[in-house]
Motif scaffolding. Structure first.
Motif, PDB file in Angstrom:
ATOM      1  N   THR A 126      75.068  37.796  18.399  1.00 45.71           N
ATOM      2  CA  THR A 126      75.558  36.731  17.519  1.00 45.71           C
ATOM      3  C   THR A 126      74.426  35.729  17.359  1.00 45.71           C
ATOM      4  O   THR A 126      73.911  35.198  18.349  1.00 45.71           O
ATOM      5  N   LEU A 127      74.009  35.483  16.139  1.00 46.08           N
ATOM      6  CA  LEU A 127      72.855  34.621  15.897  1.00 46.08           C
ATOM      7  C   LEU A 127      73.329  33.272  15.340  1.00 46.08           C
ATOM      8  O   LEU A 127      73.957  33.213  14.281  1.00 46.08           O
ATOM      9  N   ILE A 128      73.057  32.238  16.109  1.00 44.87           N
ATOM     10  CA  ILE A 128      73.557  30.893  15.789  1.00 44.87           C
ATOM     11  C   ILE A 128      72.371  29.974  15.505  1.00 44.87           C
ATOM     12  O   ILE A 128      71.451  29.874  16.319  1.00 44.87           O
ATOM     13  N   VAL A 129      72.413  29.314  14.366  1.00 42.30           N
ATOM     14  CA  VAL A 129      71.321  28.409  13.988  1.00 42.30           C
ATOM     15  C   VAL A 129      71.834  26.974  14.043  1.00 42.30           C
ATOM     16  O   VAL A 129      72.917  26.651  13.537  1.00 42.30           O
ATOM     17  N   THR A 130      71.042  26.113  14.683  1.00 48.21           N
ATOM     18  CA  THR A 130      71.407  24.706  14.755  1.00 48.21           C
ATOM     19  C   THR A 130      70.128  23.869  14.629  1.00 48.21           C
ATOM     20  O   THR A 130      69.086  24.373  14.219  1.00 48.21           O
ATOM     21  N   GLY A 131      70.188  22.590  14.947  1.00 48.95           N
ATOM     22  CA  GLY A 131      69.005  21.746  14.877  1.00 48.95           C
ATOM     23  C   GLY A 131      68.874  21.011  13.554  1.00 48.95           C
ATOM     24  O   GLY A 131      69.737  21.088  12.677  1.00 48.95           O
ATOM     25  N   CYS A 132      67.759  20.298  13.411  1.00 48.40           N
ATOM     26  CA  CYS A 132      67.613  19.383  12.274  1.00 48.40           C
ATOM     27  C   CYS A 132      67.539  20.090  10.921  1.00 48.40           C
ATOM     28  O   CYS A 132      68.101  19.610   9.930  1.00 48.40           O
ATOM     29  N   ALA A 133      66.826  21.226  10.859  1.00 51.97           N
ATOM     30  CA  ALA A 133      66.738  21.917   9.567  1.00 51.97           C
ATOM     31  C   ALA A 133      68.112  22.425   9.140  1.00 51.97           C
ATOM     32  O   ALA A 133      68.470  22.362   7.950  1.00 51.97           O
ATOM     33  N   ALA A 134      68.905  22.899  10.097  1.00 51.51           N
ATOM     34  CA  ALA A 134      70.261  23.374   9.782  1.00 51.51           C
ATOM     35  C   ALA A 134      71.169  22.207   9.386  1.00 51.51           C
ATOM     36  O   ALA A 134      72.033  22.343   8.523  1.00 51.51           O
ATOM     37  N   VAL A 184      83.002  23.565  20.721  1.00 54.77           N
ATOM     38  CA  VAL A 184      82.478  24.372  19.608  1.00 54.77           C
ATOM     39  C   VAL A 184      81.974  25.710  20.145  1.00 54.77           C
ATOM     40  O   VAL A 184      82.244  26.777  19.584  1.00 54.77           O
ATOM     41  N   TRP A 185      81.259  25.653  21.279  1.00 57.73           N
ATOM     42  CA  TRP A 185      80.727  26.881  21.878  1.00 57.73           C
ATOM     43  C   TRP A 185      81.860  27.730  22.443  1.00 57.73           C
ATOM     44  O   TRP A 185      81.826  28.962  22.362  1.00 57.73           O
ATOM     45  N   SER A 186      82.870  27.064  23.041  1.00 63.28           N
ATOM     46  CA  SER A 186      84.023  27.816  23.564  1.00 63.28           C
ATOM     47  C   SER A 186      84.715  28.566  22.441  1.00 63.28           C
ATOM     48  O   SER A 186      85.099  29.725  22.598  1.00 63.28           O
ATOM     49  N   ASN A 187      84.884  27.910  21.310  1.00 62.76           N
ATOM     50  CA  ASN A 187      85.546  28.563  20.181  1.00 62.76           C
ATOM     51  C   ASN A 187      84.753  29.776  19.695  1.00 62.76           C
ATOM     52  O   ASN A 187      85.333  30.813  19.356  1.00 62.76           O
ATOM     53  N   LEU A 188      83.431  29.637  19.682  1.00 55.94           N
ATOM     54  CA  LEU A 188      82.605  30.781  19.286  1.00 55.94           C
ATOM     55  C   LEU A 188      82.793  31.929  20.269  1.00 55.94           C
ATOM     56  O   LEU A 188      82.918  33.090  19.881  1.00 55.94           O
ATOM     57  N   ALA A 189      82.833  31.605  21.564  1.00 56.50           N
ATOM     58  CA  ALA A 189      82.992  32.644  22.589  1.00 56.50           C
ATOM     59  C   ALA A 189      84.347  33.323  22.476  1.00 56.50           C
ATOM     60  O   ALA A 189      84.490  34.516  22.770  1.00 56.50           O
ATOM     61  N   LEU A 190      85.345  32.570  22.044  1.00 58.97           N
ATOM     62  CA  LEU A 190      86.701  33.124  21.926  1.00 58.97           C
ATOM     63  C   LEU A 190      86.933  33.840  20.602  1.00 58.97           C
ATOM     64  O   LEU A 190      88.039  34.274  20.304  1.00 58.97           O
ATOM     65  N   GLY A 191      85.904  33.902  19.780  1.00 56.43           N
ATOM     66  CA  GLY A 191      86.058  34.593  18.506  1.00 56.43           C
ATOM     67  C   GLY A 191      86.421  33.667  17.373  1.00 56.43           C
ATOM     68  O   GLY A 191      86.669  34.103  16.250  1.00 56.43           O
ATOM     69  N   GLU A 192      86.471  32.385  17.647  1.00 59.13           N
ATOM     70  CA  GLU A 192      86.665  31.400  16.607  1.00 59.13           C
ATOM     71  C   GLU A 192      85.293  30.825  16.248  1.00 59.13           C
ATOM     72  O   GLU A 192      84.371  30.910  17.035  1.00 59.13           O
ATOM     73  N   ASN A 209      78.592  35.464  25.280  1.00 59.08           N
ATOM     74  CA  ASN A 209      77.720  36.584  25.631  1.00 59.08           C
ATOM     75  C   ASN A 209      76.934  37.090  24.427  1.00 59.08           C
ATOM     76  O   ASN A 209      77.407  37.017  23.302  1.00 59.08           O
ATOM     77  N   ASN A 210      75.757  37.617  24.725  1.00 54.37           N
ATOM     78  CA  ASN A 210      74.944  38.278  23.724  1.00 54.37           C
ATOM     79  C   ASN A 210      74.768  37.424  22.465  1.00 54.37           C
ATOM     80  O   ASN A 210      75.058  37.856  21.350  1.00 54.37           O
ATOM     81  N   ALA A 211      74.329  36.199  22.684  1.00 57.89           N
ATOM     82  CA  ALA A 211      74.106  35.284  21.564  1.00 57.89           C
ATOM     83  C   ALA A 211      72.656  34.805  21.576  1.00 57.89           C
ATOM     84  O   ALA A 211      72.044  34.657  22.638  1.00 57.89           O
ATOM     85  N   VAL A 212      72.128  34.598  20.406  1.00 56.97           N
ATOM     86  CA  VAL A 212      70.794  34.018  20.258  1.00 56.97           C
ATOM     87  C   VAL A 212      70.967  32.700  19.513  1.00 56.97           C
ATOM     88  O   VAL A 212      71.591  32.660  18.451  1.00 56.97           O
ATOM     89  N   VAL A 213      70.449  31.612  20.110  1.00 59.10           N
ATOM     90  CA  VAL A 213      70.576  30.287  19.501  1.00 59.10           C
ATOM     91  C   VAL A 213      69.196  29.811  19.073  1.00 59.10           C
ATOM     92  O   VAL A 213      68.262  29.777  19.885  1.00 59.10           O
ATOM     93  N   ILE A 214      69.068  29.450  17.807  1.00 57.67           N
ATOM     94  CA  ILE A 214      67.792  28.953  17.282  1.00 57.67           C
ATOM     95  C   ILE A 214      67.959  27.479  16.933  1.00 57.67           C
ATOM     96  O   ILE A 214      68.754  27.131  16.067  1.00 57.67           O
ATOM     97  N   ASN A 215      67.225  26.638  17.639  1.00 55.25           N
ATOM     98  CA  ASN A 215      67.292  25.192  17.423  1.00 55.25           C
ATOM     99  C   ASN A 215      66.147  24.815  16.487  1.00 55.25           C
ATOM    100  O   ASN A 215      64.999  24.731  16.897  1.00 55.25           O
TER     101      ASN A 215
END
Ligand code: SF4
Length: 185
Positions: free
Chosen positions: A41-49, A76-84, A8-14
């Motif tokens: 929660t701001l999550i960065v992924t993709g080629c630059a990351a 990986v996403w489940s762990n983020l959602a669970l606070g890991e 919830n309440n996450a922003v993902v930047i690819n």
């Protein structure tokens, strides 16, 4: 994404790394999205990351950095959602050159678009001097023909009449597949 706990309440930047300008724009977007979403929660992924994870992890706007392989793993996403993961795992970026499998298809539709896309290949074994793509995507790897056909069948059943096959280096498709898997349908 099947089998995951909701995030919830996450922003993902690819991010994109194809030019320096693309990387700069990704960072500008991260700053803008943080201003507009101060509590997300701001999550960065993709080629630059993938290529330069530390330049993103040191941005105060960023909570987590995921590599191109990690972003395709539901757990990986489940762990983020669970606070890991815990704080020292906020950067999860493995060596992309060690990846020899393609990720499974994670989506079954493209909203109201009439055209659907199926990734059949990823990565590139060439090393053109001007190009950074192999360092973001890794070496060439192919989706077996049988898996491609199944994915296309699912999309056709959902009403898509046009399927676009995608990949970084489509002409390399199949070179890494055993003959039996290559021709399986
Ligand atoms: S062939 Fe591979 S290394 Fe060369 S420009 Fe294309 S993606 Fe980049």
């Amino acid at each position: 994404m099947a089998g995951t706990v909701g995030l919830n309440n996450a922003v993902v930047i690819n991010t994109c790394a194809v030019t320096h300008q693309a990387v700069s724009k990704s960072k500008q977007e991260i700053r803008r999205l943080r201003r507009e979403n101060p509590n997300s929660t701001l999550i960065v992924t993709g080629c630059a990351a993938q290529i330069d994870p530390m330049s993103f992890s040191k941005m105060v706007e960023v909570d987590f950095v995921l590599g191109n392989s990690e972003k395709m793993r539901p757990e990986v996403w489940s762990n983020l959602a669970l606070g890991e993961p815990v704080e020292n795992e906020r950067v999860q970026v493995d060596d992309i050159m060690s990846i020899s499998e393609t990720a499974s298809h994670l989506i079954d539709g493209f909203g109201t678009r009439s055209r659907a896309y199926v990734q059949i290949q990823n990565g590139c074994d060439h090393r053109c001097t001007f190009c950074t793509i192999p360092f973001g995507r890794g070496n060439s790897r192919s989706v077996p023909a049988g898996v491609v056909v199944e994915q296309i069948k699912r999309l056709v059943q959902k009403g898509y009449n046009e399927i676009v096959l995608t990949g970084v280096d489509l002409t390399s498709w199949g070179a890494d597949l055993p003959t039996s898997r290559h021709t399986q349908s």
